[in-house]
Design a protein around this motif. Structure first.
Motif, PDB file in Angstrom:
ATOM      1  N   LEU A   1       0.851  -1.185   0.000  1.00 27.46           N
ATOM      2  CA  LEU A   1       0.000   0.000   0.000  1.00 27.46           C
ATOM      3  C   LEU A   1       0.882   1.229   0.000  1.00 27.46           C
ATOM      4  O   LEU A   1       1.979   1.220   0.573  1.00 27.46           O
ATOM      5  CB  LEU A   1      -0.910   0.012   1.235  1.00 27.46           C
ATOM      6  N   PHE A   2       0.380   2.314  -0.611  1.00 28.02           N
ATOM      7  CA  PHE A   2       1.139   3.560  -0.682  1.00 28.02           C
ATOM      8  C   PHE A   2       0.308   4.683  -0.064  1.00 28.02           C
ATOM      9  O   PHE A   2      -0.297   5.489  -0.794  1.00 28.02           O
ATOM     10  CB  PHE A   2       1.496   3.901  -2.133  1.00 28.02           C
ATOM     11  N   PRO A   3       0.219   4.754   1.257  1.00 27.27           N
ATOM     12  CA  PRO A   3      -0.603   5.804   1.884  1.00 27.27           C
ATOM     13  C   PRO A   3       0.047   7.187   1.739  1.00 27.27           C
ATOM     14  O   PRO A   3       1.269   7.328   1.900  1.00 27.27           O
ATOM     15  CB  PRO A   3      -0.683   5.371   3.343  1.00 27.27           C
ATOM     16  N   VAL A   4      -0.769   8.163   1.474  1.00 26.07           N
ATOM     17  CA  VAL A   4      -0.288   9.534   1.328  1.00 26.07           C
ATOM     18  C   VAL A   4       0.029  10.088   2.717  1.00 26.07           C
ATOM     19  O   VAL A   4      -0.783   9.973   3.641  1.00 26.07           O
ATOM     20  CB  VAL A   4      -1.335  10.409   0.605  1.00 26.07           C
ATOM     21  N   GLY A   5       1.201  10.673   2.841  1.00 27.34           N
ATOM     22  CA  GLY A   5       1.629  11.207   4.130  1.00 27.34           C
ATOM     23  C   GLY A   5       2.591  10.281   4.881  1.00 27.34           C
ATOM     24  O   GLY A   5       3.046  10.614   5.979  1.00 27.34           O
ATOM     25  N   TYR A   6       2.885   9.127   4.283  1.00 24.07           N
ATOM     26  CA  TYR A   6       3.860   8.223   4.918  1.00 24.07           C
ATOM     27  C   TYR A   6       5.228   8.894   4.938  1.00 24.07           C
ATOM     28  O   TYR A   6       5.659   9.503   3.960  1.00 24.07           O
ATOM     29  CB  TYR A   6       3.931   6.900   4.137  1.00 24.07           C
ATOM     30  N   GLU A   7       5.921   8.749   6.080  1.00 20.82           N
ATOM     31  CA  GLU A   7       7.238   9.371   6.224  1.00 20.82           C
ATOM     32  C   GLU A   7       8.103   8.503   7.129  1.00 20.82           C
ATOM     33  O   GLU A   7       7.667   8.090   8.206  1.00 20.82           O
ATOM     34  CB  GLU A   7       7.109  10.772   6.805  1.00 20.82           C
ATOM     35  N   ALA A   8       9.347   8.259   6.681  1.00 25.09           N
ATOM     36  CA  ALA A   8      10.319   7.474   7.439  1.00 25.09           C
ATOM     37  C   ALA A   8      11.713   7.911   7.011  1.00 25.09           C
ATOM     38  O   ALA A   8      11.898   8.427   5.893  1.00 25.09           O
ATOM     39  CB  ALA A   8      10.126   5.983   7.215  1.00 25.09           C
ATOM     40  N   SER A   9      12.654   7.726   7.886  1.00 24.76           N
ATOM     41  CA  SER A   9      14.050   8.064   7.578  1.00 24.76           C
ATOM     42  C   SER A   9      14.933   6.835   7.836  1.00 24.76           C
ATOM     43  O   SER A   9      14.629   6.004   8.701  1.00 24.76           O
ATOM     44  CB  SER A   9      14.534   9.242   8.422  1.00 24.76           C
ATOM     45  N   ARG A  10      16.020   6.791   7.076  1.00 27.30           N
ATOM     46  CA  ARG A  10      16.916   5.641   7.185  1.00 27.30           C
ATOM     47  C   ARG A  10      18.361   6.120   7.087  1.00 27.30           C
ATOM     48  O   ARG A  10      18.679   6.985   6.266  1.00 27.30           O
ATOM     49  CB  ARG A  10      16.628   4.631   6.067  1.00 27.30           C
ATOM     50  N   LEU A  11      19.214   5.525   7.903  1.00 24.91           N
ATOM     51  CA  LEU A  11      20.643   5.807   7.872  1.00 24.91           C
ATOM     52  C   LEU A  11      21.305   4.766   6.978  1.00 24.91           C
ATOM     53  O   LEU A  11      21.239   3.565   7.255  1.00 24.91           O
ATOM     54  CB  LEU A  11      21.246   5.768   9.278  1.00 24.91           C
ATOM     55  N   TYR A  12      21.926   5.264   5.867  1.00 22.02           N
ATOM     56  CA  TYR A  12      22.511   4.346   4.896  1.00 22.02           C
ATOM     57  C   TYR A  12      23.788   4.954   4.340  1.00 22.02           C
ATOM     58  O   TYR A  12      24.135   6.097   4.633  1.00 22.02           O
ATOM     59  CB  TYR A  12      21.501   4.061   3.768  1.00 22.02           C
ATOM     60  N   TRP A  13      24.515   4.161   3.518  1.00 23.02           N
ATOM     61  CA  TRP A  13      25.812   4.598   2.998  1.00 23.02           C
ATOM     62  C   TRP A  13      25.650   5.807   2.080  1.00 23.02           C
ATOM     63  O   TRP A  13      24.695   5.916   1.321  1.00 23.02           O
ATOM     64  CB  TRP A  13      26.497   3.464   2.234  1.00 23.02           C
TER      65      TRP A  13
END
Length: 400
Positions: free
Chosen positions: A344-356
């Motif tokens: 599902l692609f809900p509008v307003g979804y937000e997340a952060s990730r620490l990556y290279w």
């Protein structure tokens, strides 16, 4: 006529052929010849031999006497060590001189053995000294660990690490902060979002039981009842451990039950101080450490639904290096275009990730991921946040 001499067994024998005639004549005549003035001859010995020669008169030469050996020399006497032993022999014999090497002494590792022994002088007297320690009257208070740490910090002799941040998690049963002692309340277990409970506080509740897999059942039911029950020891709410005696209404927190000297048994029952047996009991449990895998059985679906319904919150939800910020929402008219067979692609979804990082090797940066709406279709946005550079924004219509 010639004489013949033979040697047999170290004896010389003289054979004469003319003697045979004389012997025969003497036997016939009878009288013997006069003795000569010479020394007497040794007696004759007649030997018969089975050979071609007839009987002969055998004159045996006198046997020589064995030479007497000289008496044996006396045994050699060895003198003591460090002296040469000399043996006086006869002038015709050899002189023998024997020298013995001294025996080496054992070498000790201590230096005292090498030193010469000290002399004991006459008239020396030994004196005995008595020591008395006088302690002044008054109470002496030893410094505590905090005072010692402050003193060492002032001197600069030690480097103390930064203090560990305080654990502000609180048990919803006994209201104590942080993990408890292993032989006490034990570690904290997650019950719900921002709800924590000590392992033994939940395990020793009346309604809770443990499955073979280590799951604790009815913990939420015990929490609802504990919010209305008051502890007999501290008079605070949240008590869930009751006395097993029939018609006894005494109820305690787990930590308060230990302080009140309640008796715990191996069958997970407890008796208050009024009803416990006197003395020790063979089924009494005195150690409360739990090293096996134990967790609280909960409804994961309902928990996720409560996260979505709460909206703004102060807590942080993390899955590995992914930090969850917002779930978003979908309206009825968006349901057809904002989902696929797998997601599902809900509008307003937000997340952060620490990556290279994309700019530097062996360095990480922050990627802020979100979903927006554009022309009735989802728009996937990634913002690259890296120190020392401007934010880079990447957009696309698909998550790949």
């Amino acid at each position: 006529m010639k004489d013949i001499v033979f040697c047999s067994n170290n004896c010389f024998v003289l054979y004469s052929a003319a003697v045979q005639a004389k012997t025969s004549e003497s036997k016939d005549s009878g009288p013997s010849l006069p003795q000569s003035p010479m020394k007497e001859r040794p007696p004759k010995a007649f030997h018969q031999y089975s050979n071609n020669i007839s009987a002969l008169d055998v004159h045996c030469l006198p046997q020589l006497q064995d030479k007497v050996s000289p008496p044996p020399s006396p045994p050699i006497m060895f003198p003591p060590a460090f002296e040469a032993a000399k043996v006086e022999a006869k002038p015709d014999e050899l002189k023998v001189t024997v020298k013995l090497k001294p025996r080496l002494k054992a070498i000790h590792s201590s230096l005292d053995d090498c030193r010469p022994p000290s002399k004991k002088w006459k008239g020396m007297k030994w004196k005995k000294w008595s020591i008395q320690i006088v302690i002044p009257k008054g109470s002496f208070k030893p410094p505590c660990e905090e005072e010692i740490d402050e003193f060492l910090k002032k001197l600069g002799t030690t480097i103390k690490p930064d203090p560990v941040p305080k654990d502000y998690r609180k048990c919803c049963f006994c209201h104590e902060e942080g993990d408890g002692l292993t032989d006490g309340p034990a570690r904290l277990l997650n019950l719900d979002l921002d709800l924590w409970v000590h392992l033994n506080c939940a395990l020793w509740s009346t309604e809770v039981y443990e499955t073979q897999a280590g799951a604790l059942i009815n913990v939420e039911l015990a929490l609802r009842r504990g919010l209305q029950m008051k502890c007999m020891f501290c008079h605070k709410m949240g008590a869930t451990s009751g006395c097993h005696r029939l018609r006894c209404t005494n109820i305690y927190h787990f930590t308060c039950a230990i302080k009140a000297q309640c008796m715990f048994f191996k069958d997970k029952t407890m008796l208050c101080p009024m009803h416990k047996p006197k003395g020790t009991h063979e089924q009494e449990l005195s150690y409360f450490a739990v090293f096996r895998r134990v967790y609280v059985q909960r409804d994961e679906v309902r928990q996720i639904a409560s996260i979505v319904q709460r909206g703004e919150r102060d807590h942080t939800f993390r899955v590995g290096s992914l930090i969850f910020h917002a779930v978003g929402q979908l309206l009825p008219q968006q349901m057809q275009a904002f989902h696929s067979s797998k997601a599902l692609f809900p509008v307003g979804y937000e997340a952060s990730r620490l990556y290279w990082s994309m700019r530097y090797a062996n360095r990480r940066c922050r990627y802020l991921c979100s979903i927006e709406e554009k022309d009735g279709l989802p728009l996937f946005v990634i913002k690259v946040v890296e120190q020392g550079h401007e934010d880079l924004v990447l957009t696309d219509t698909t998550p790949k």
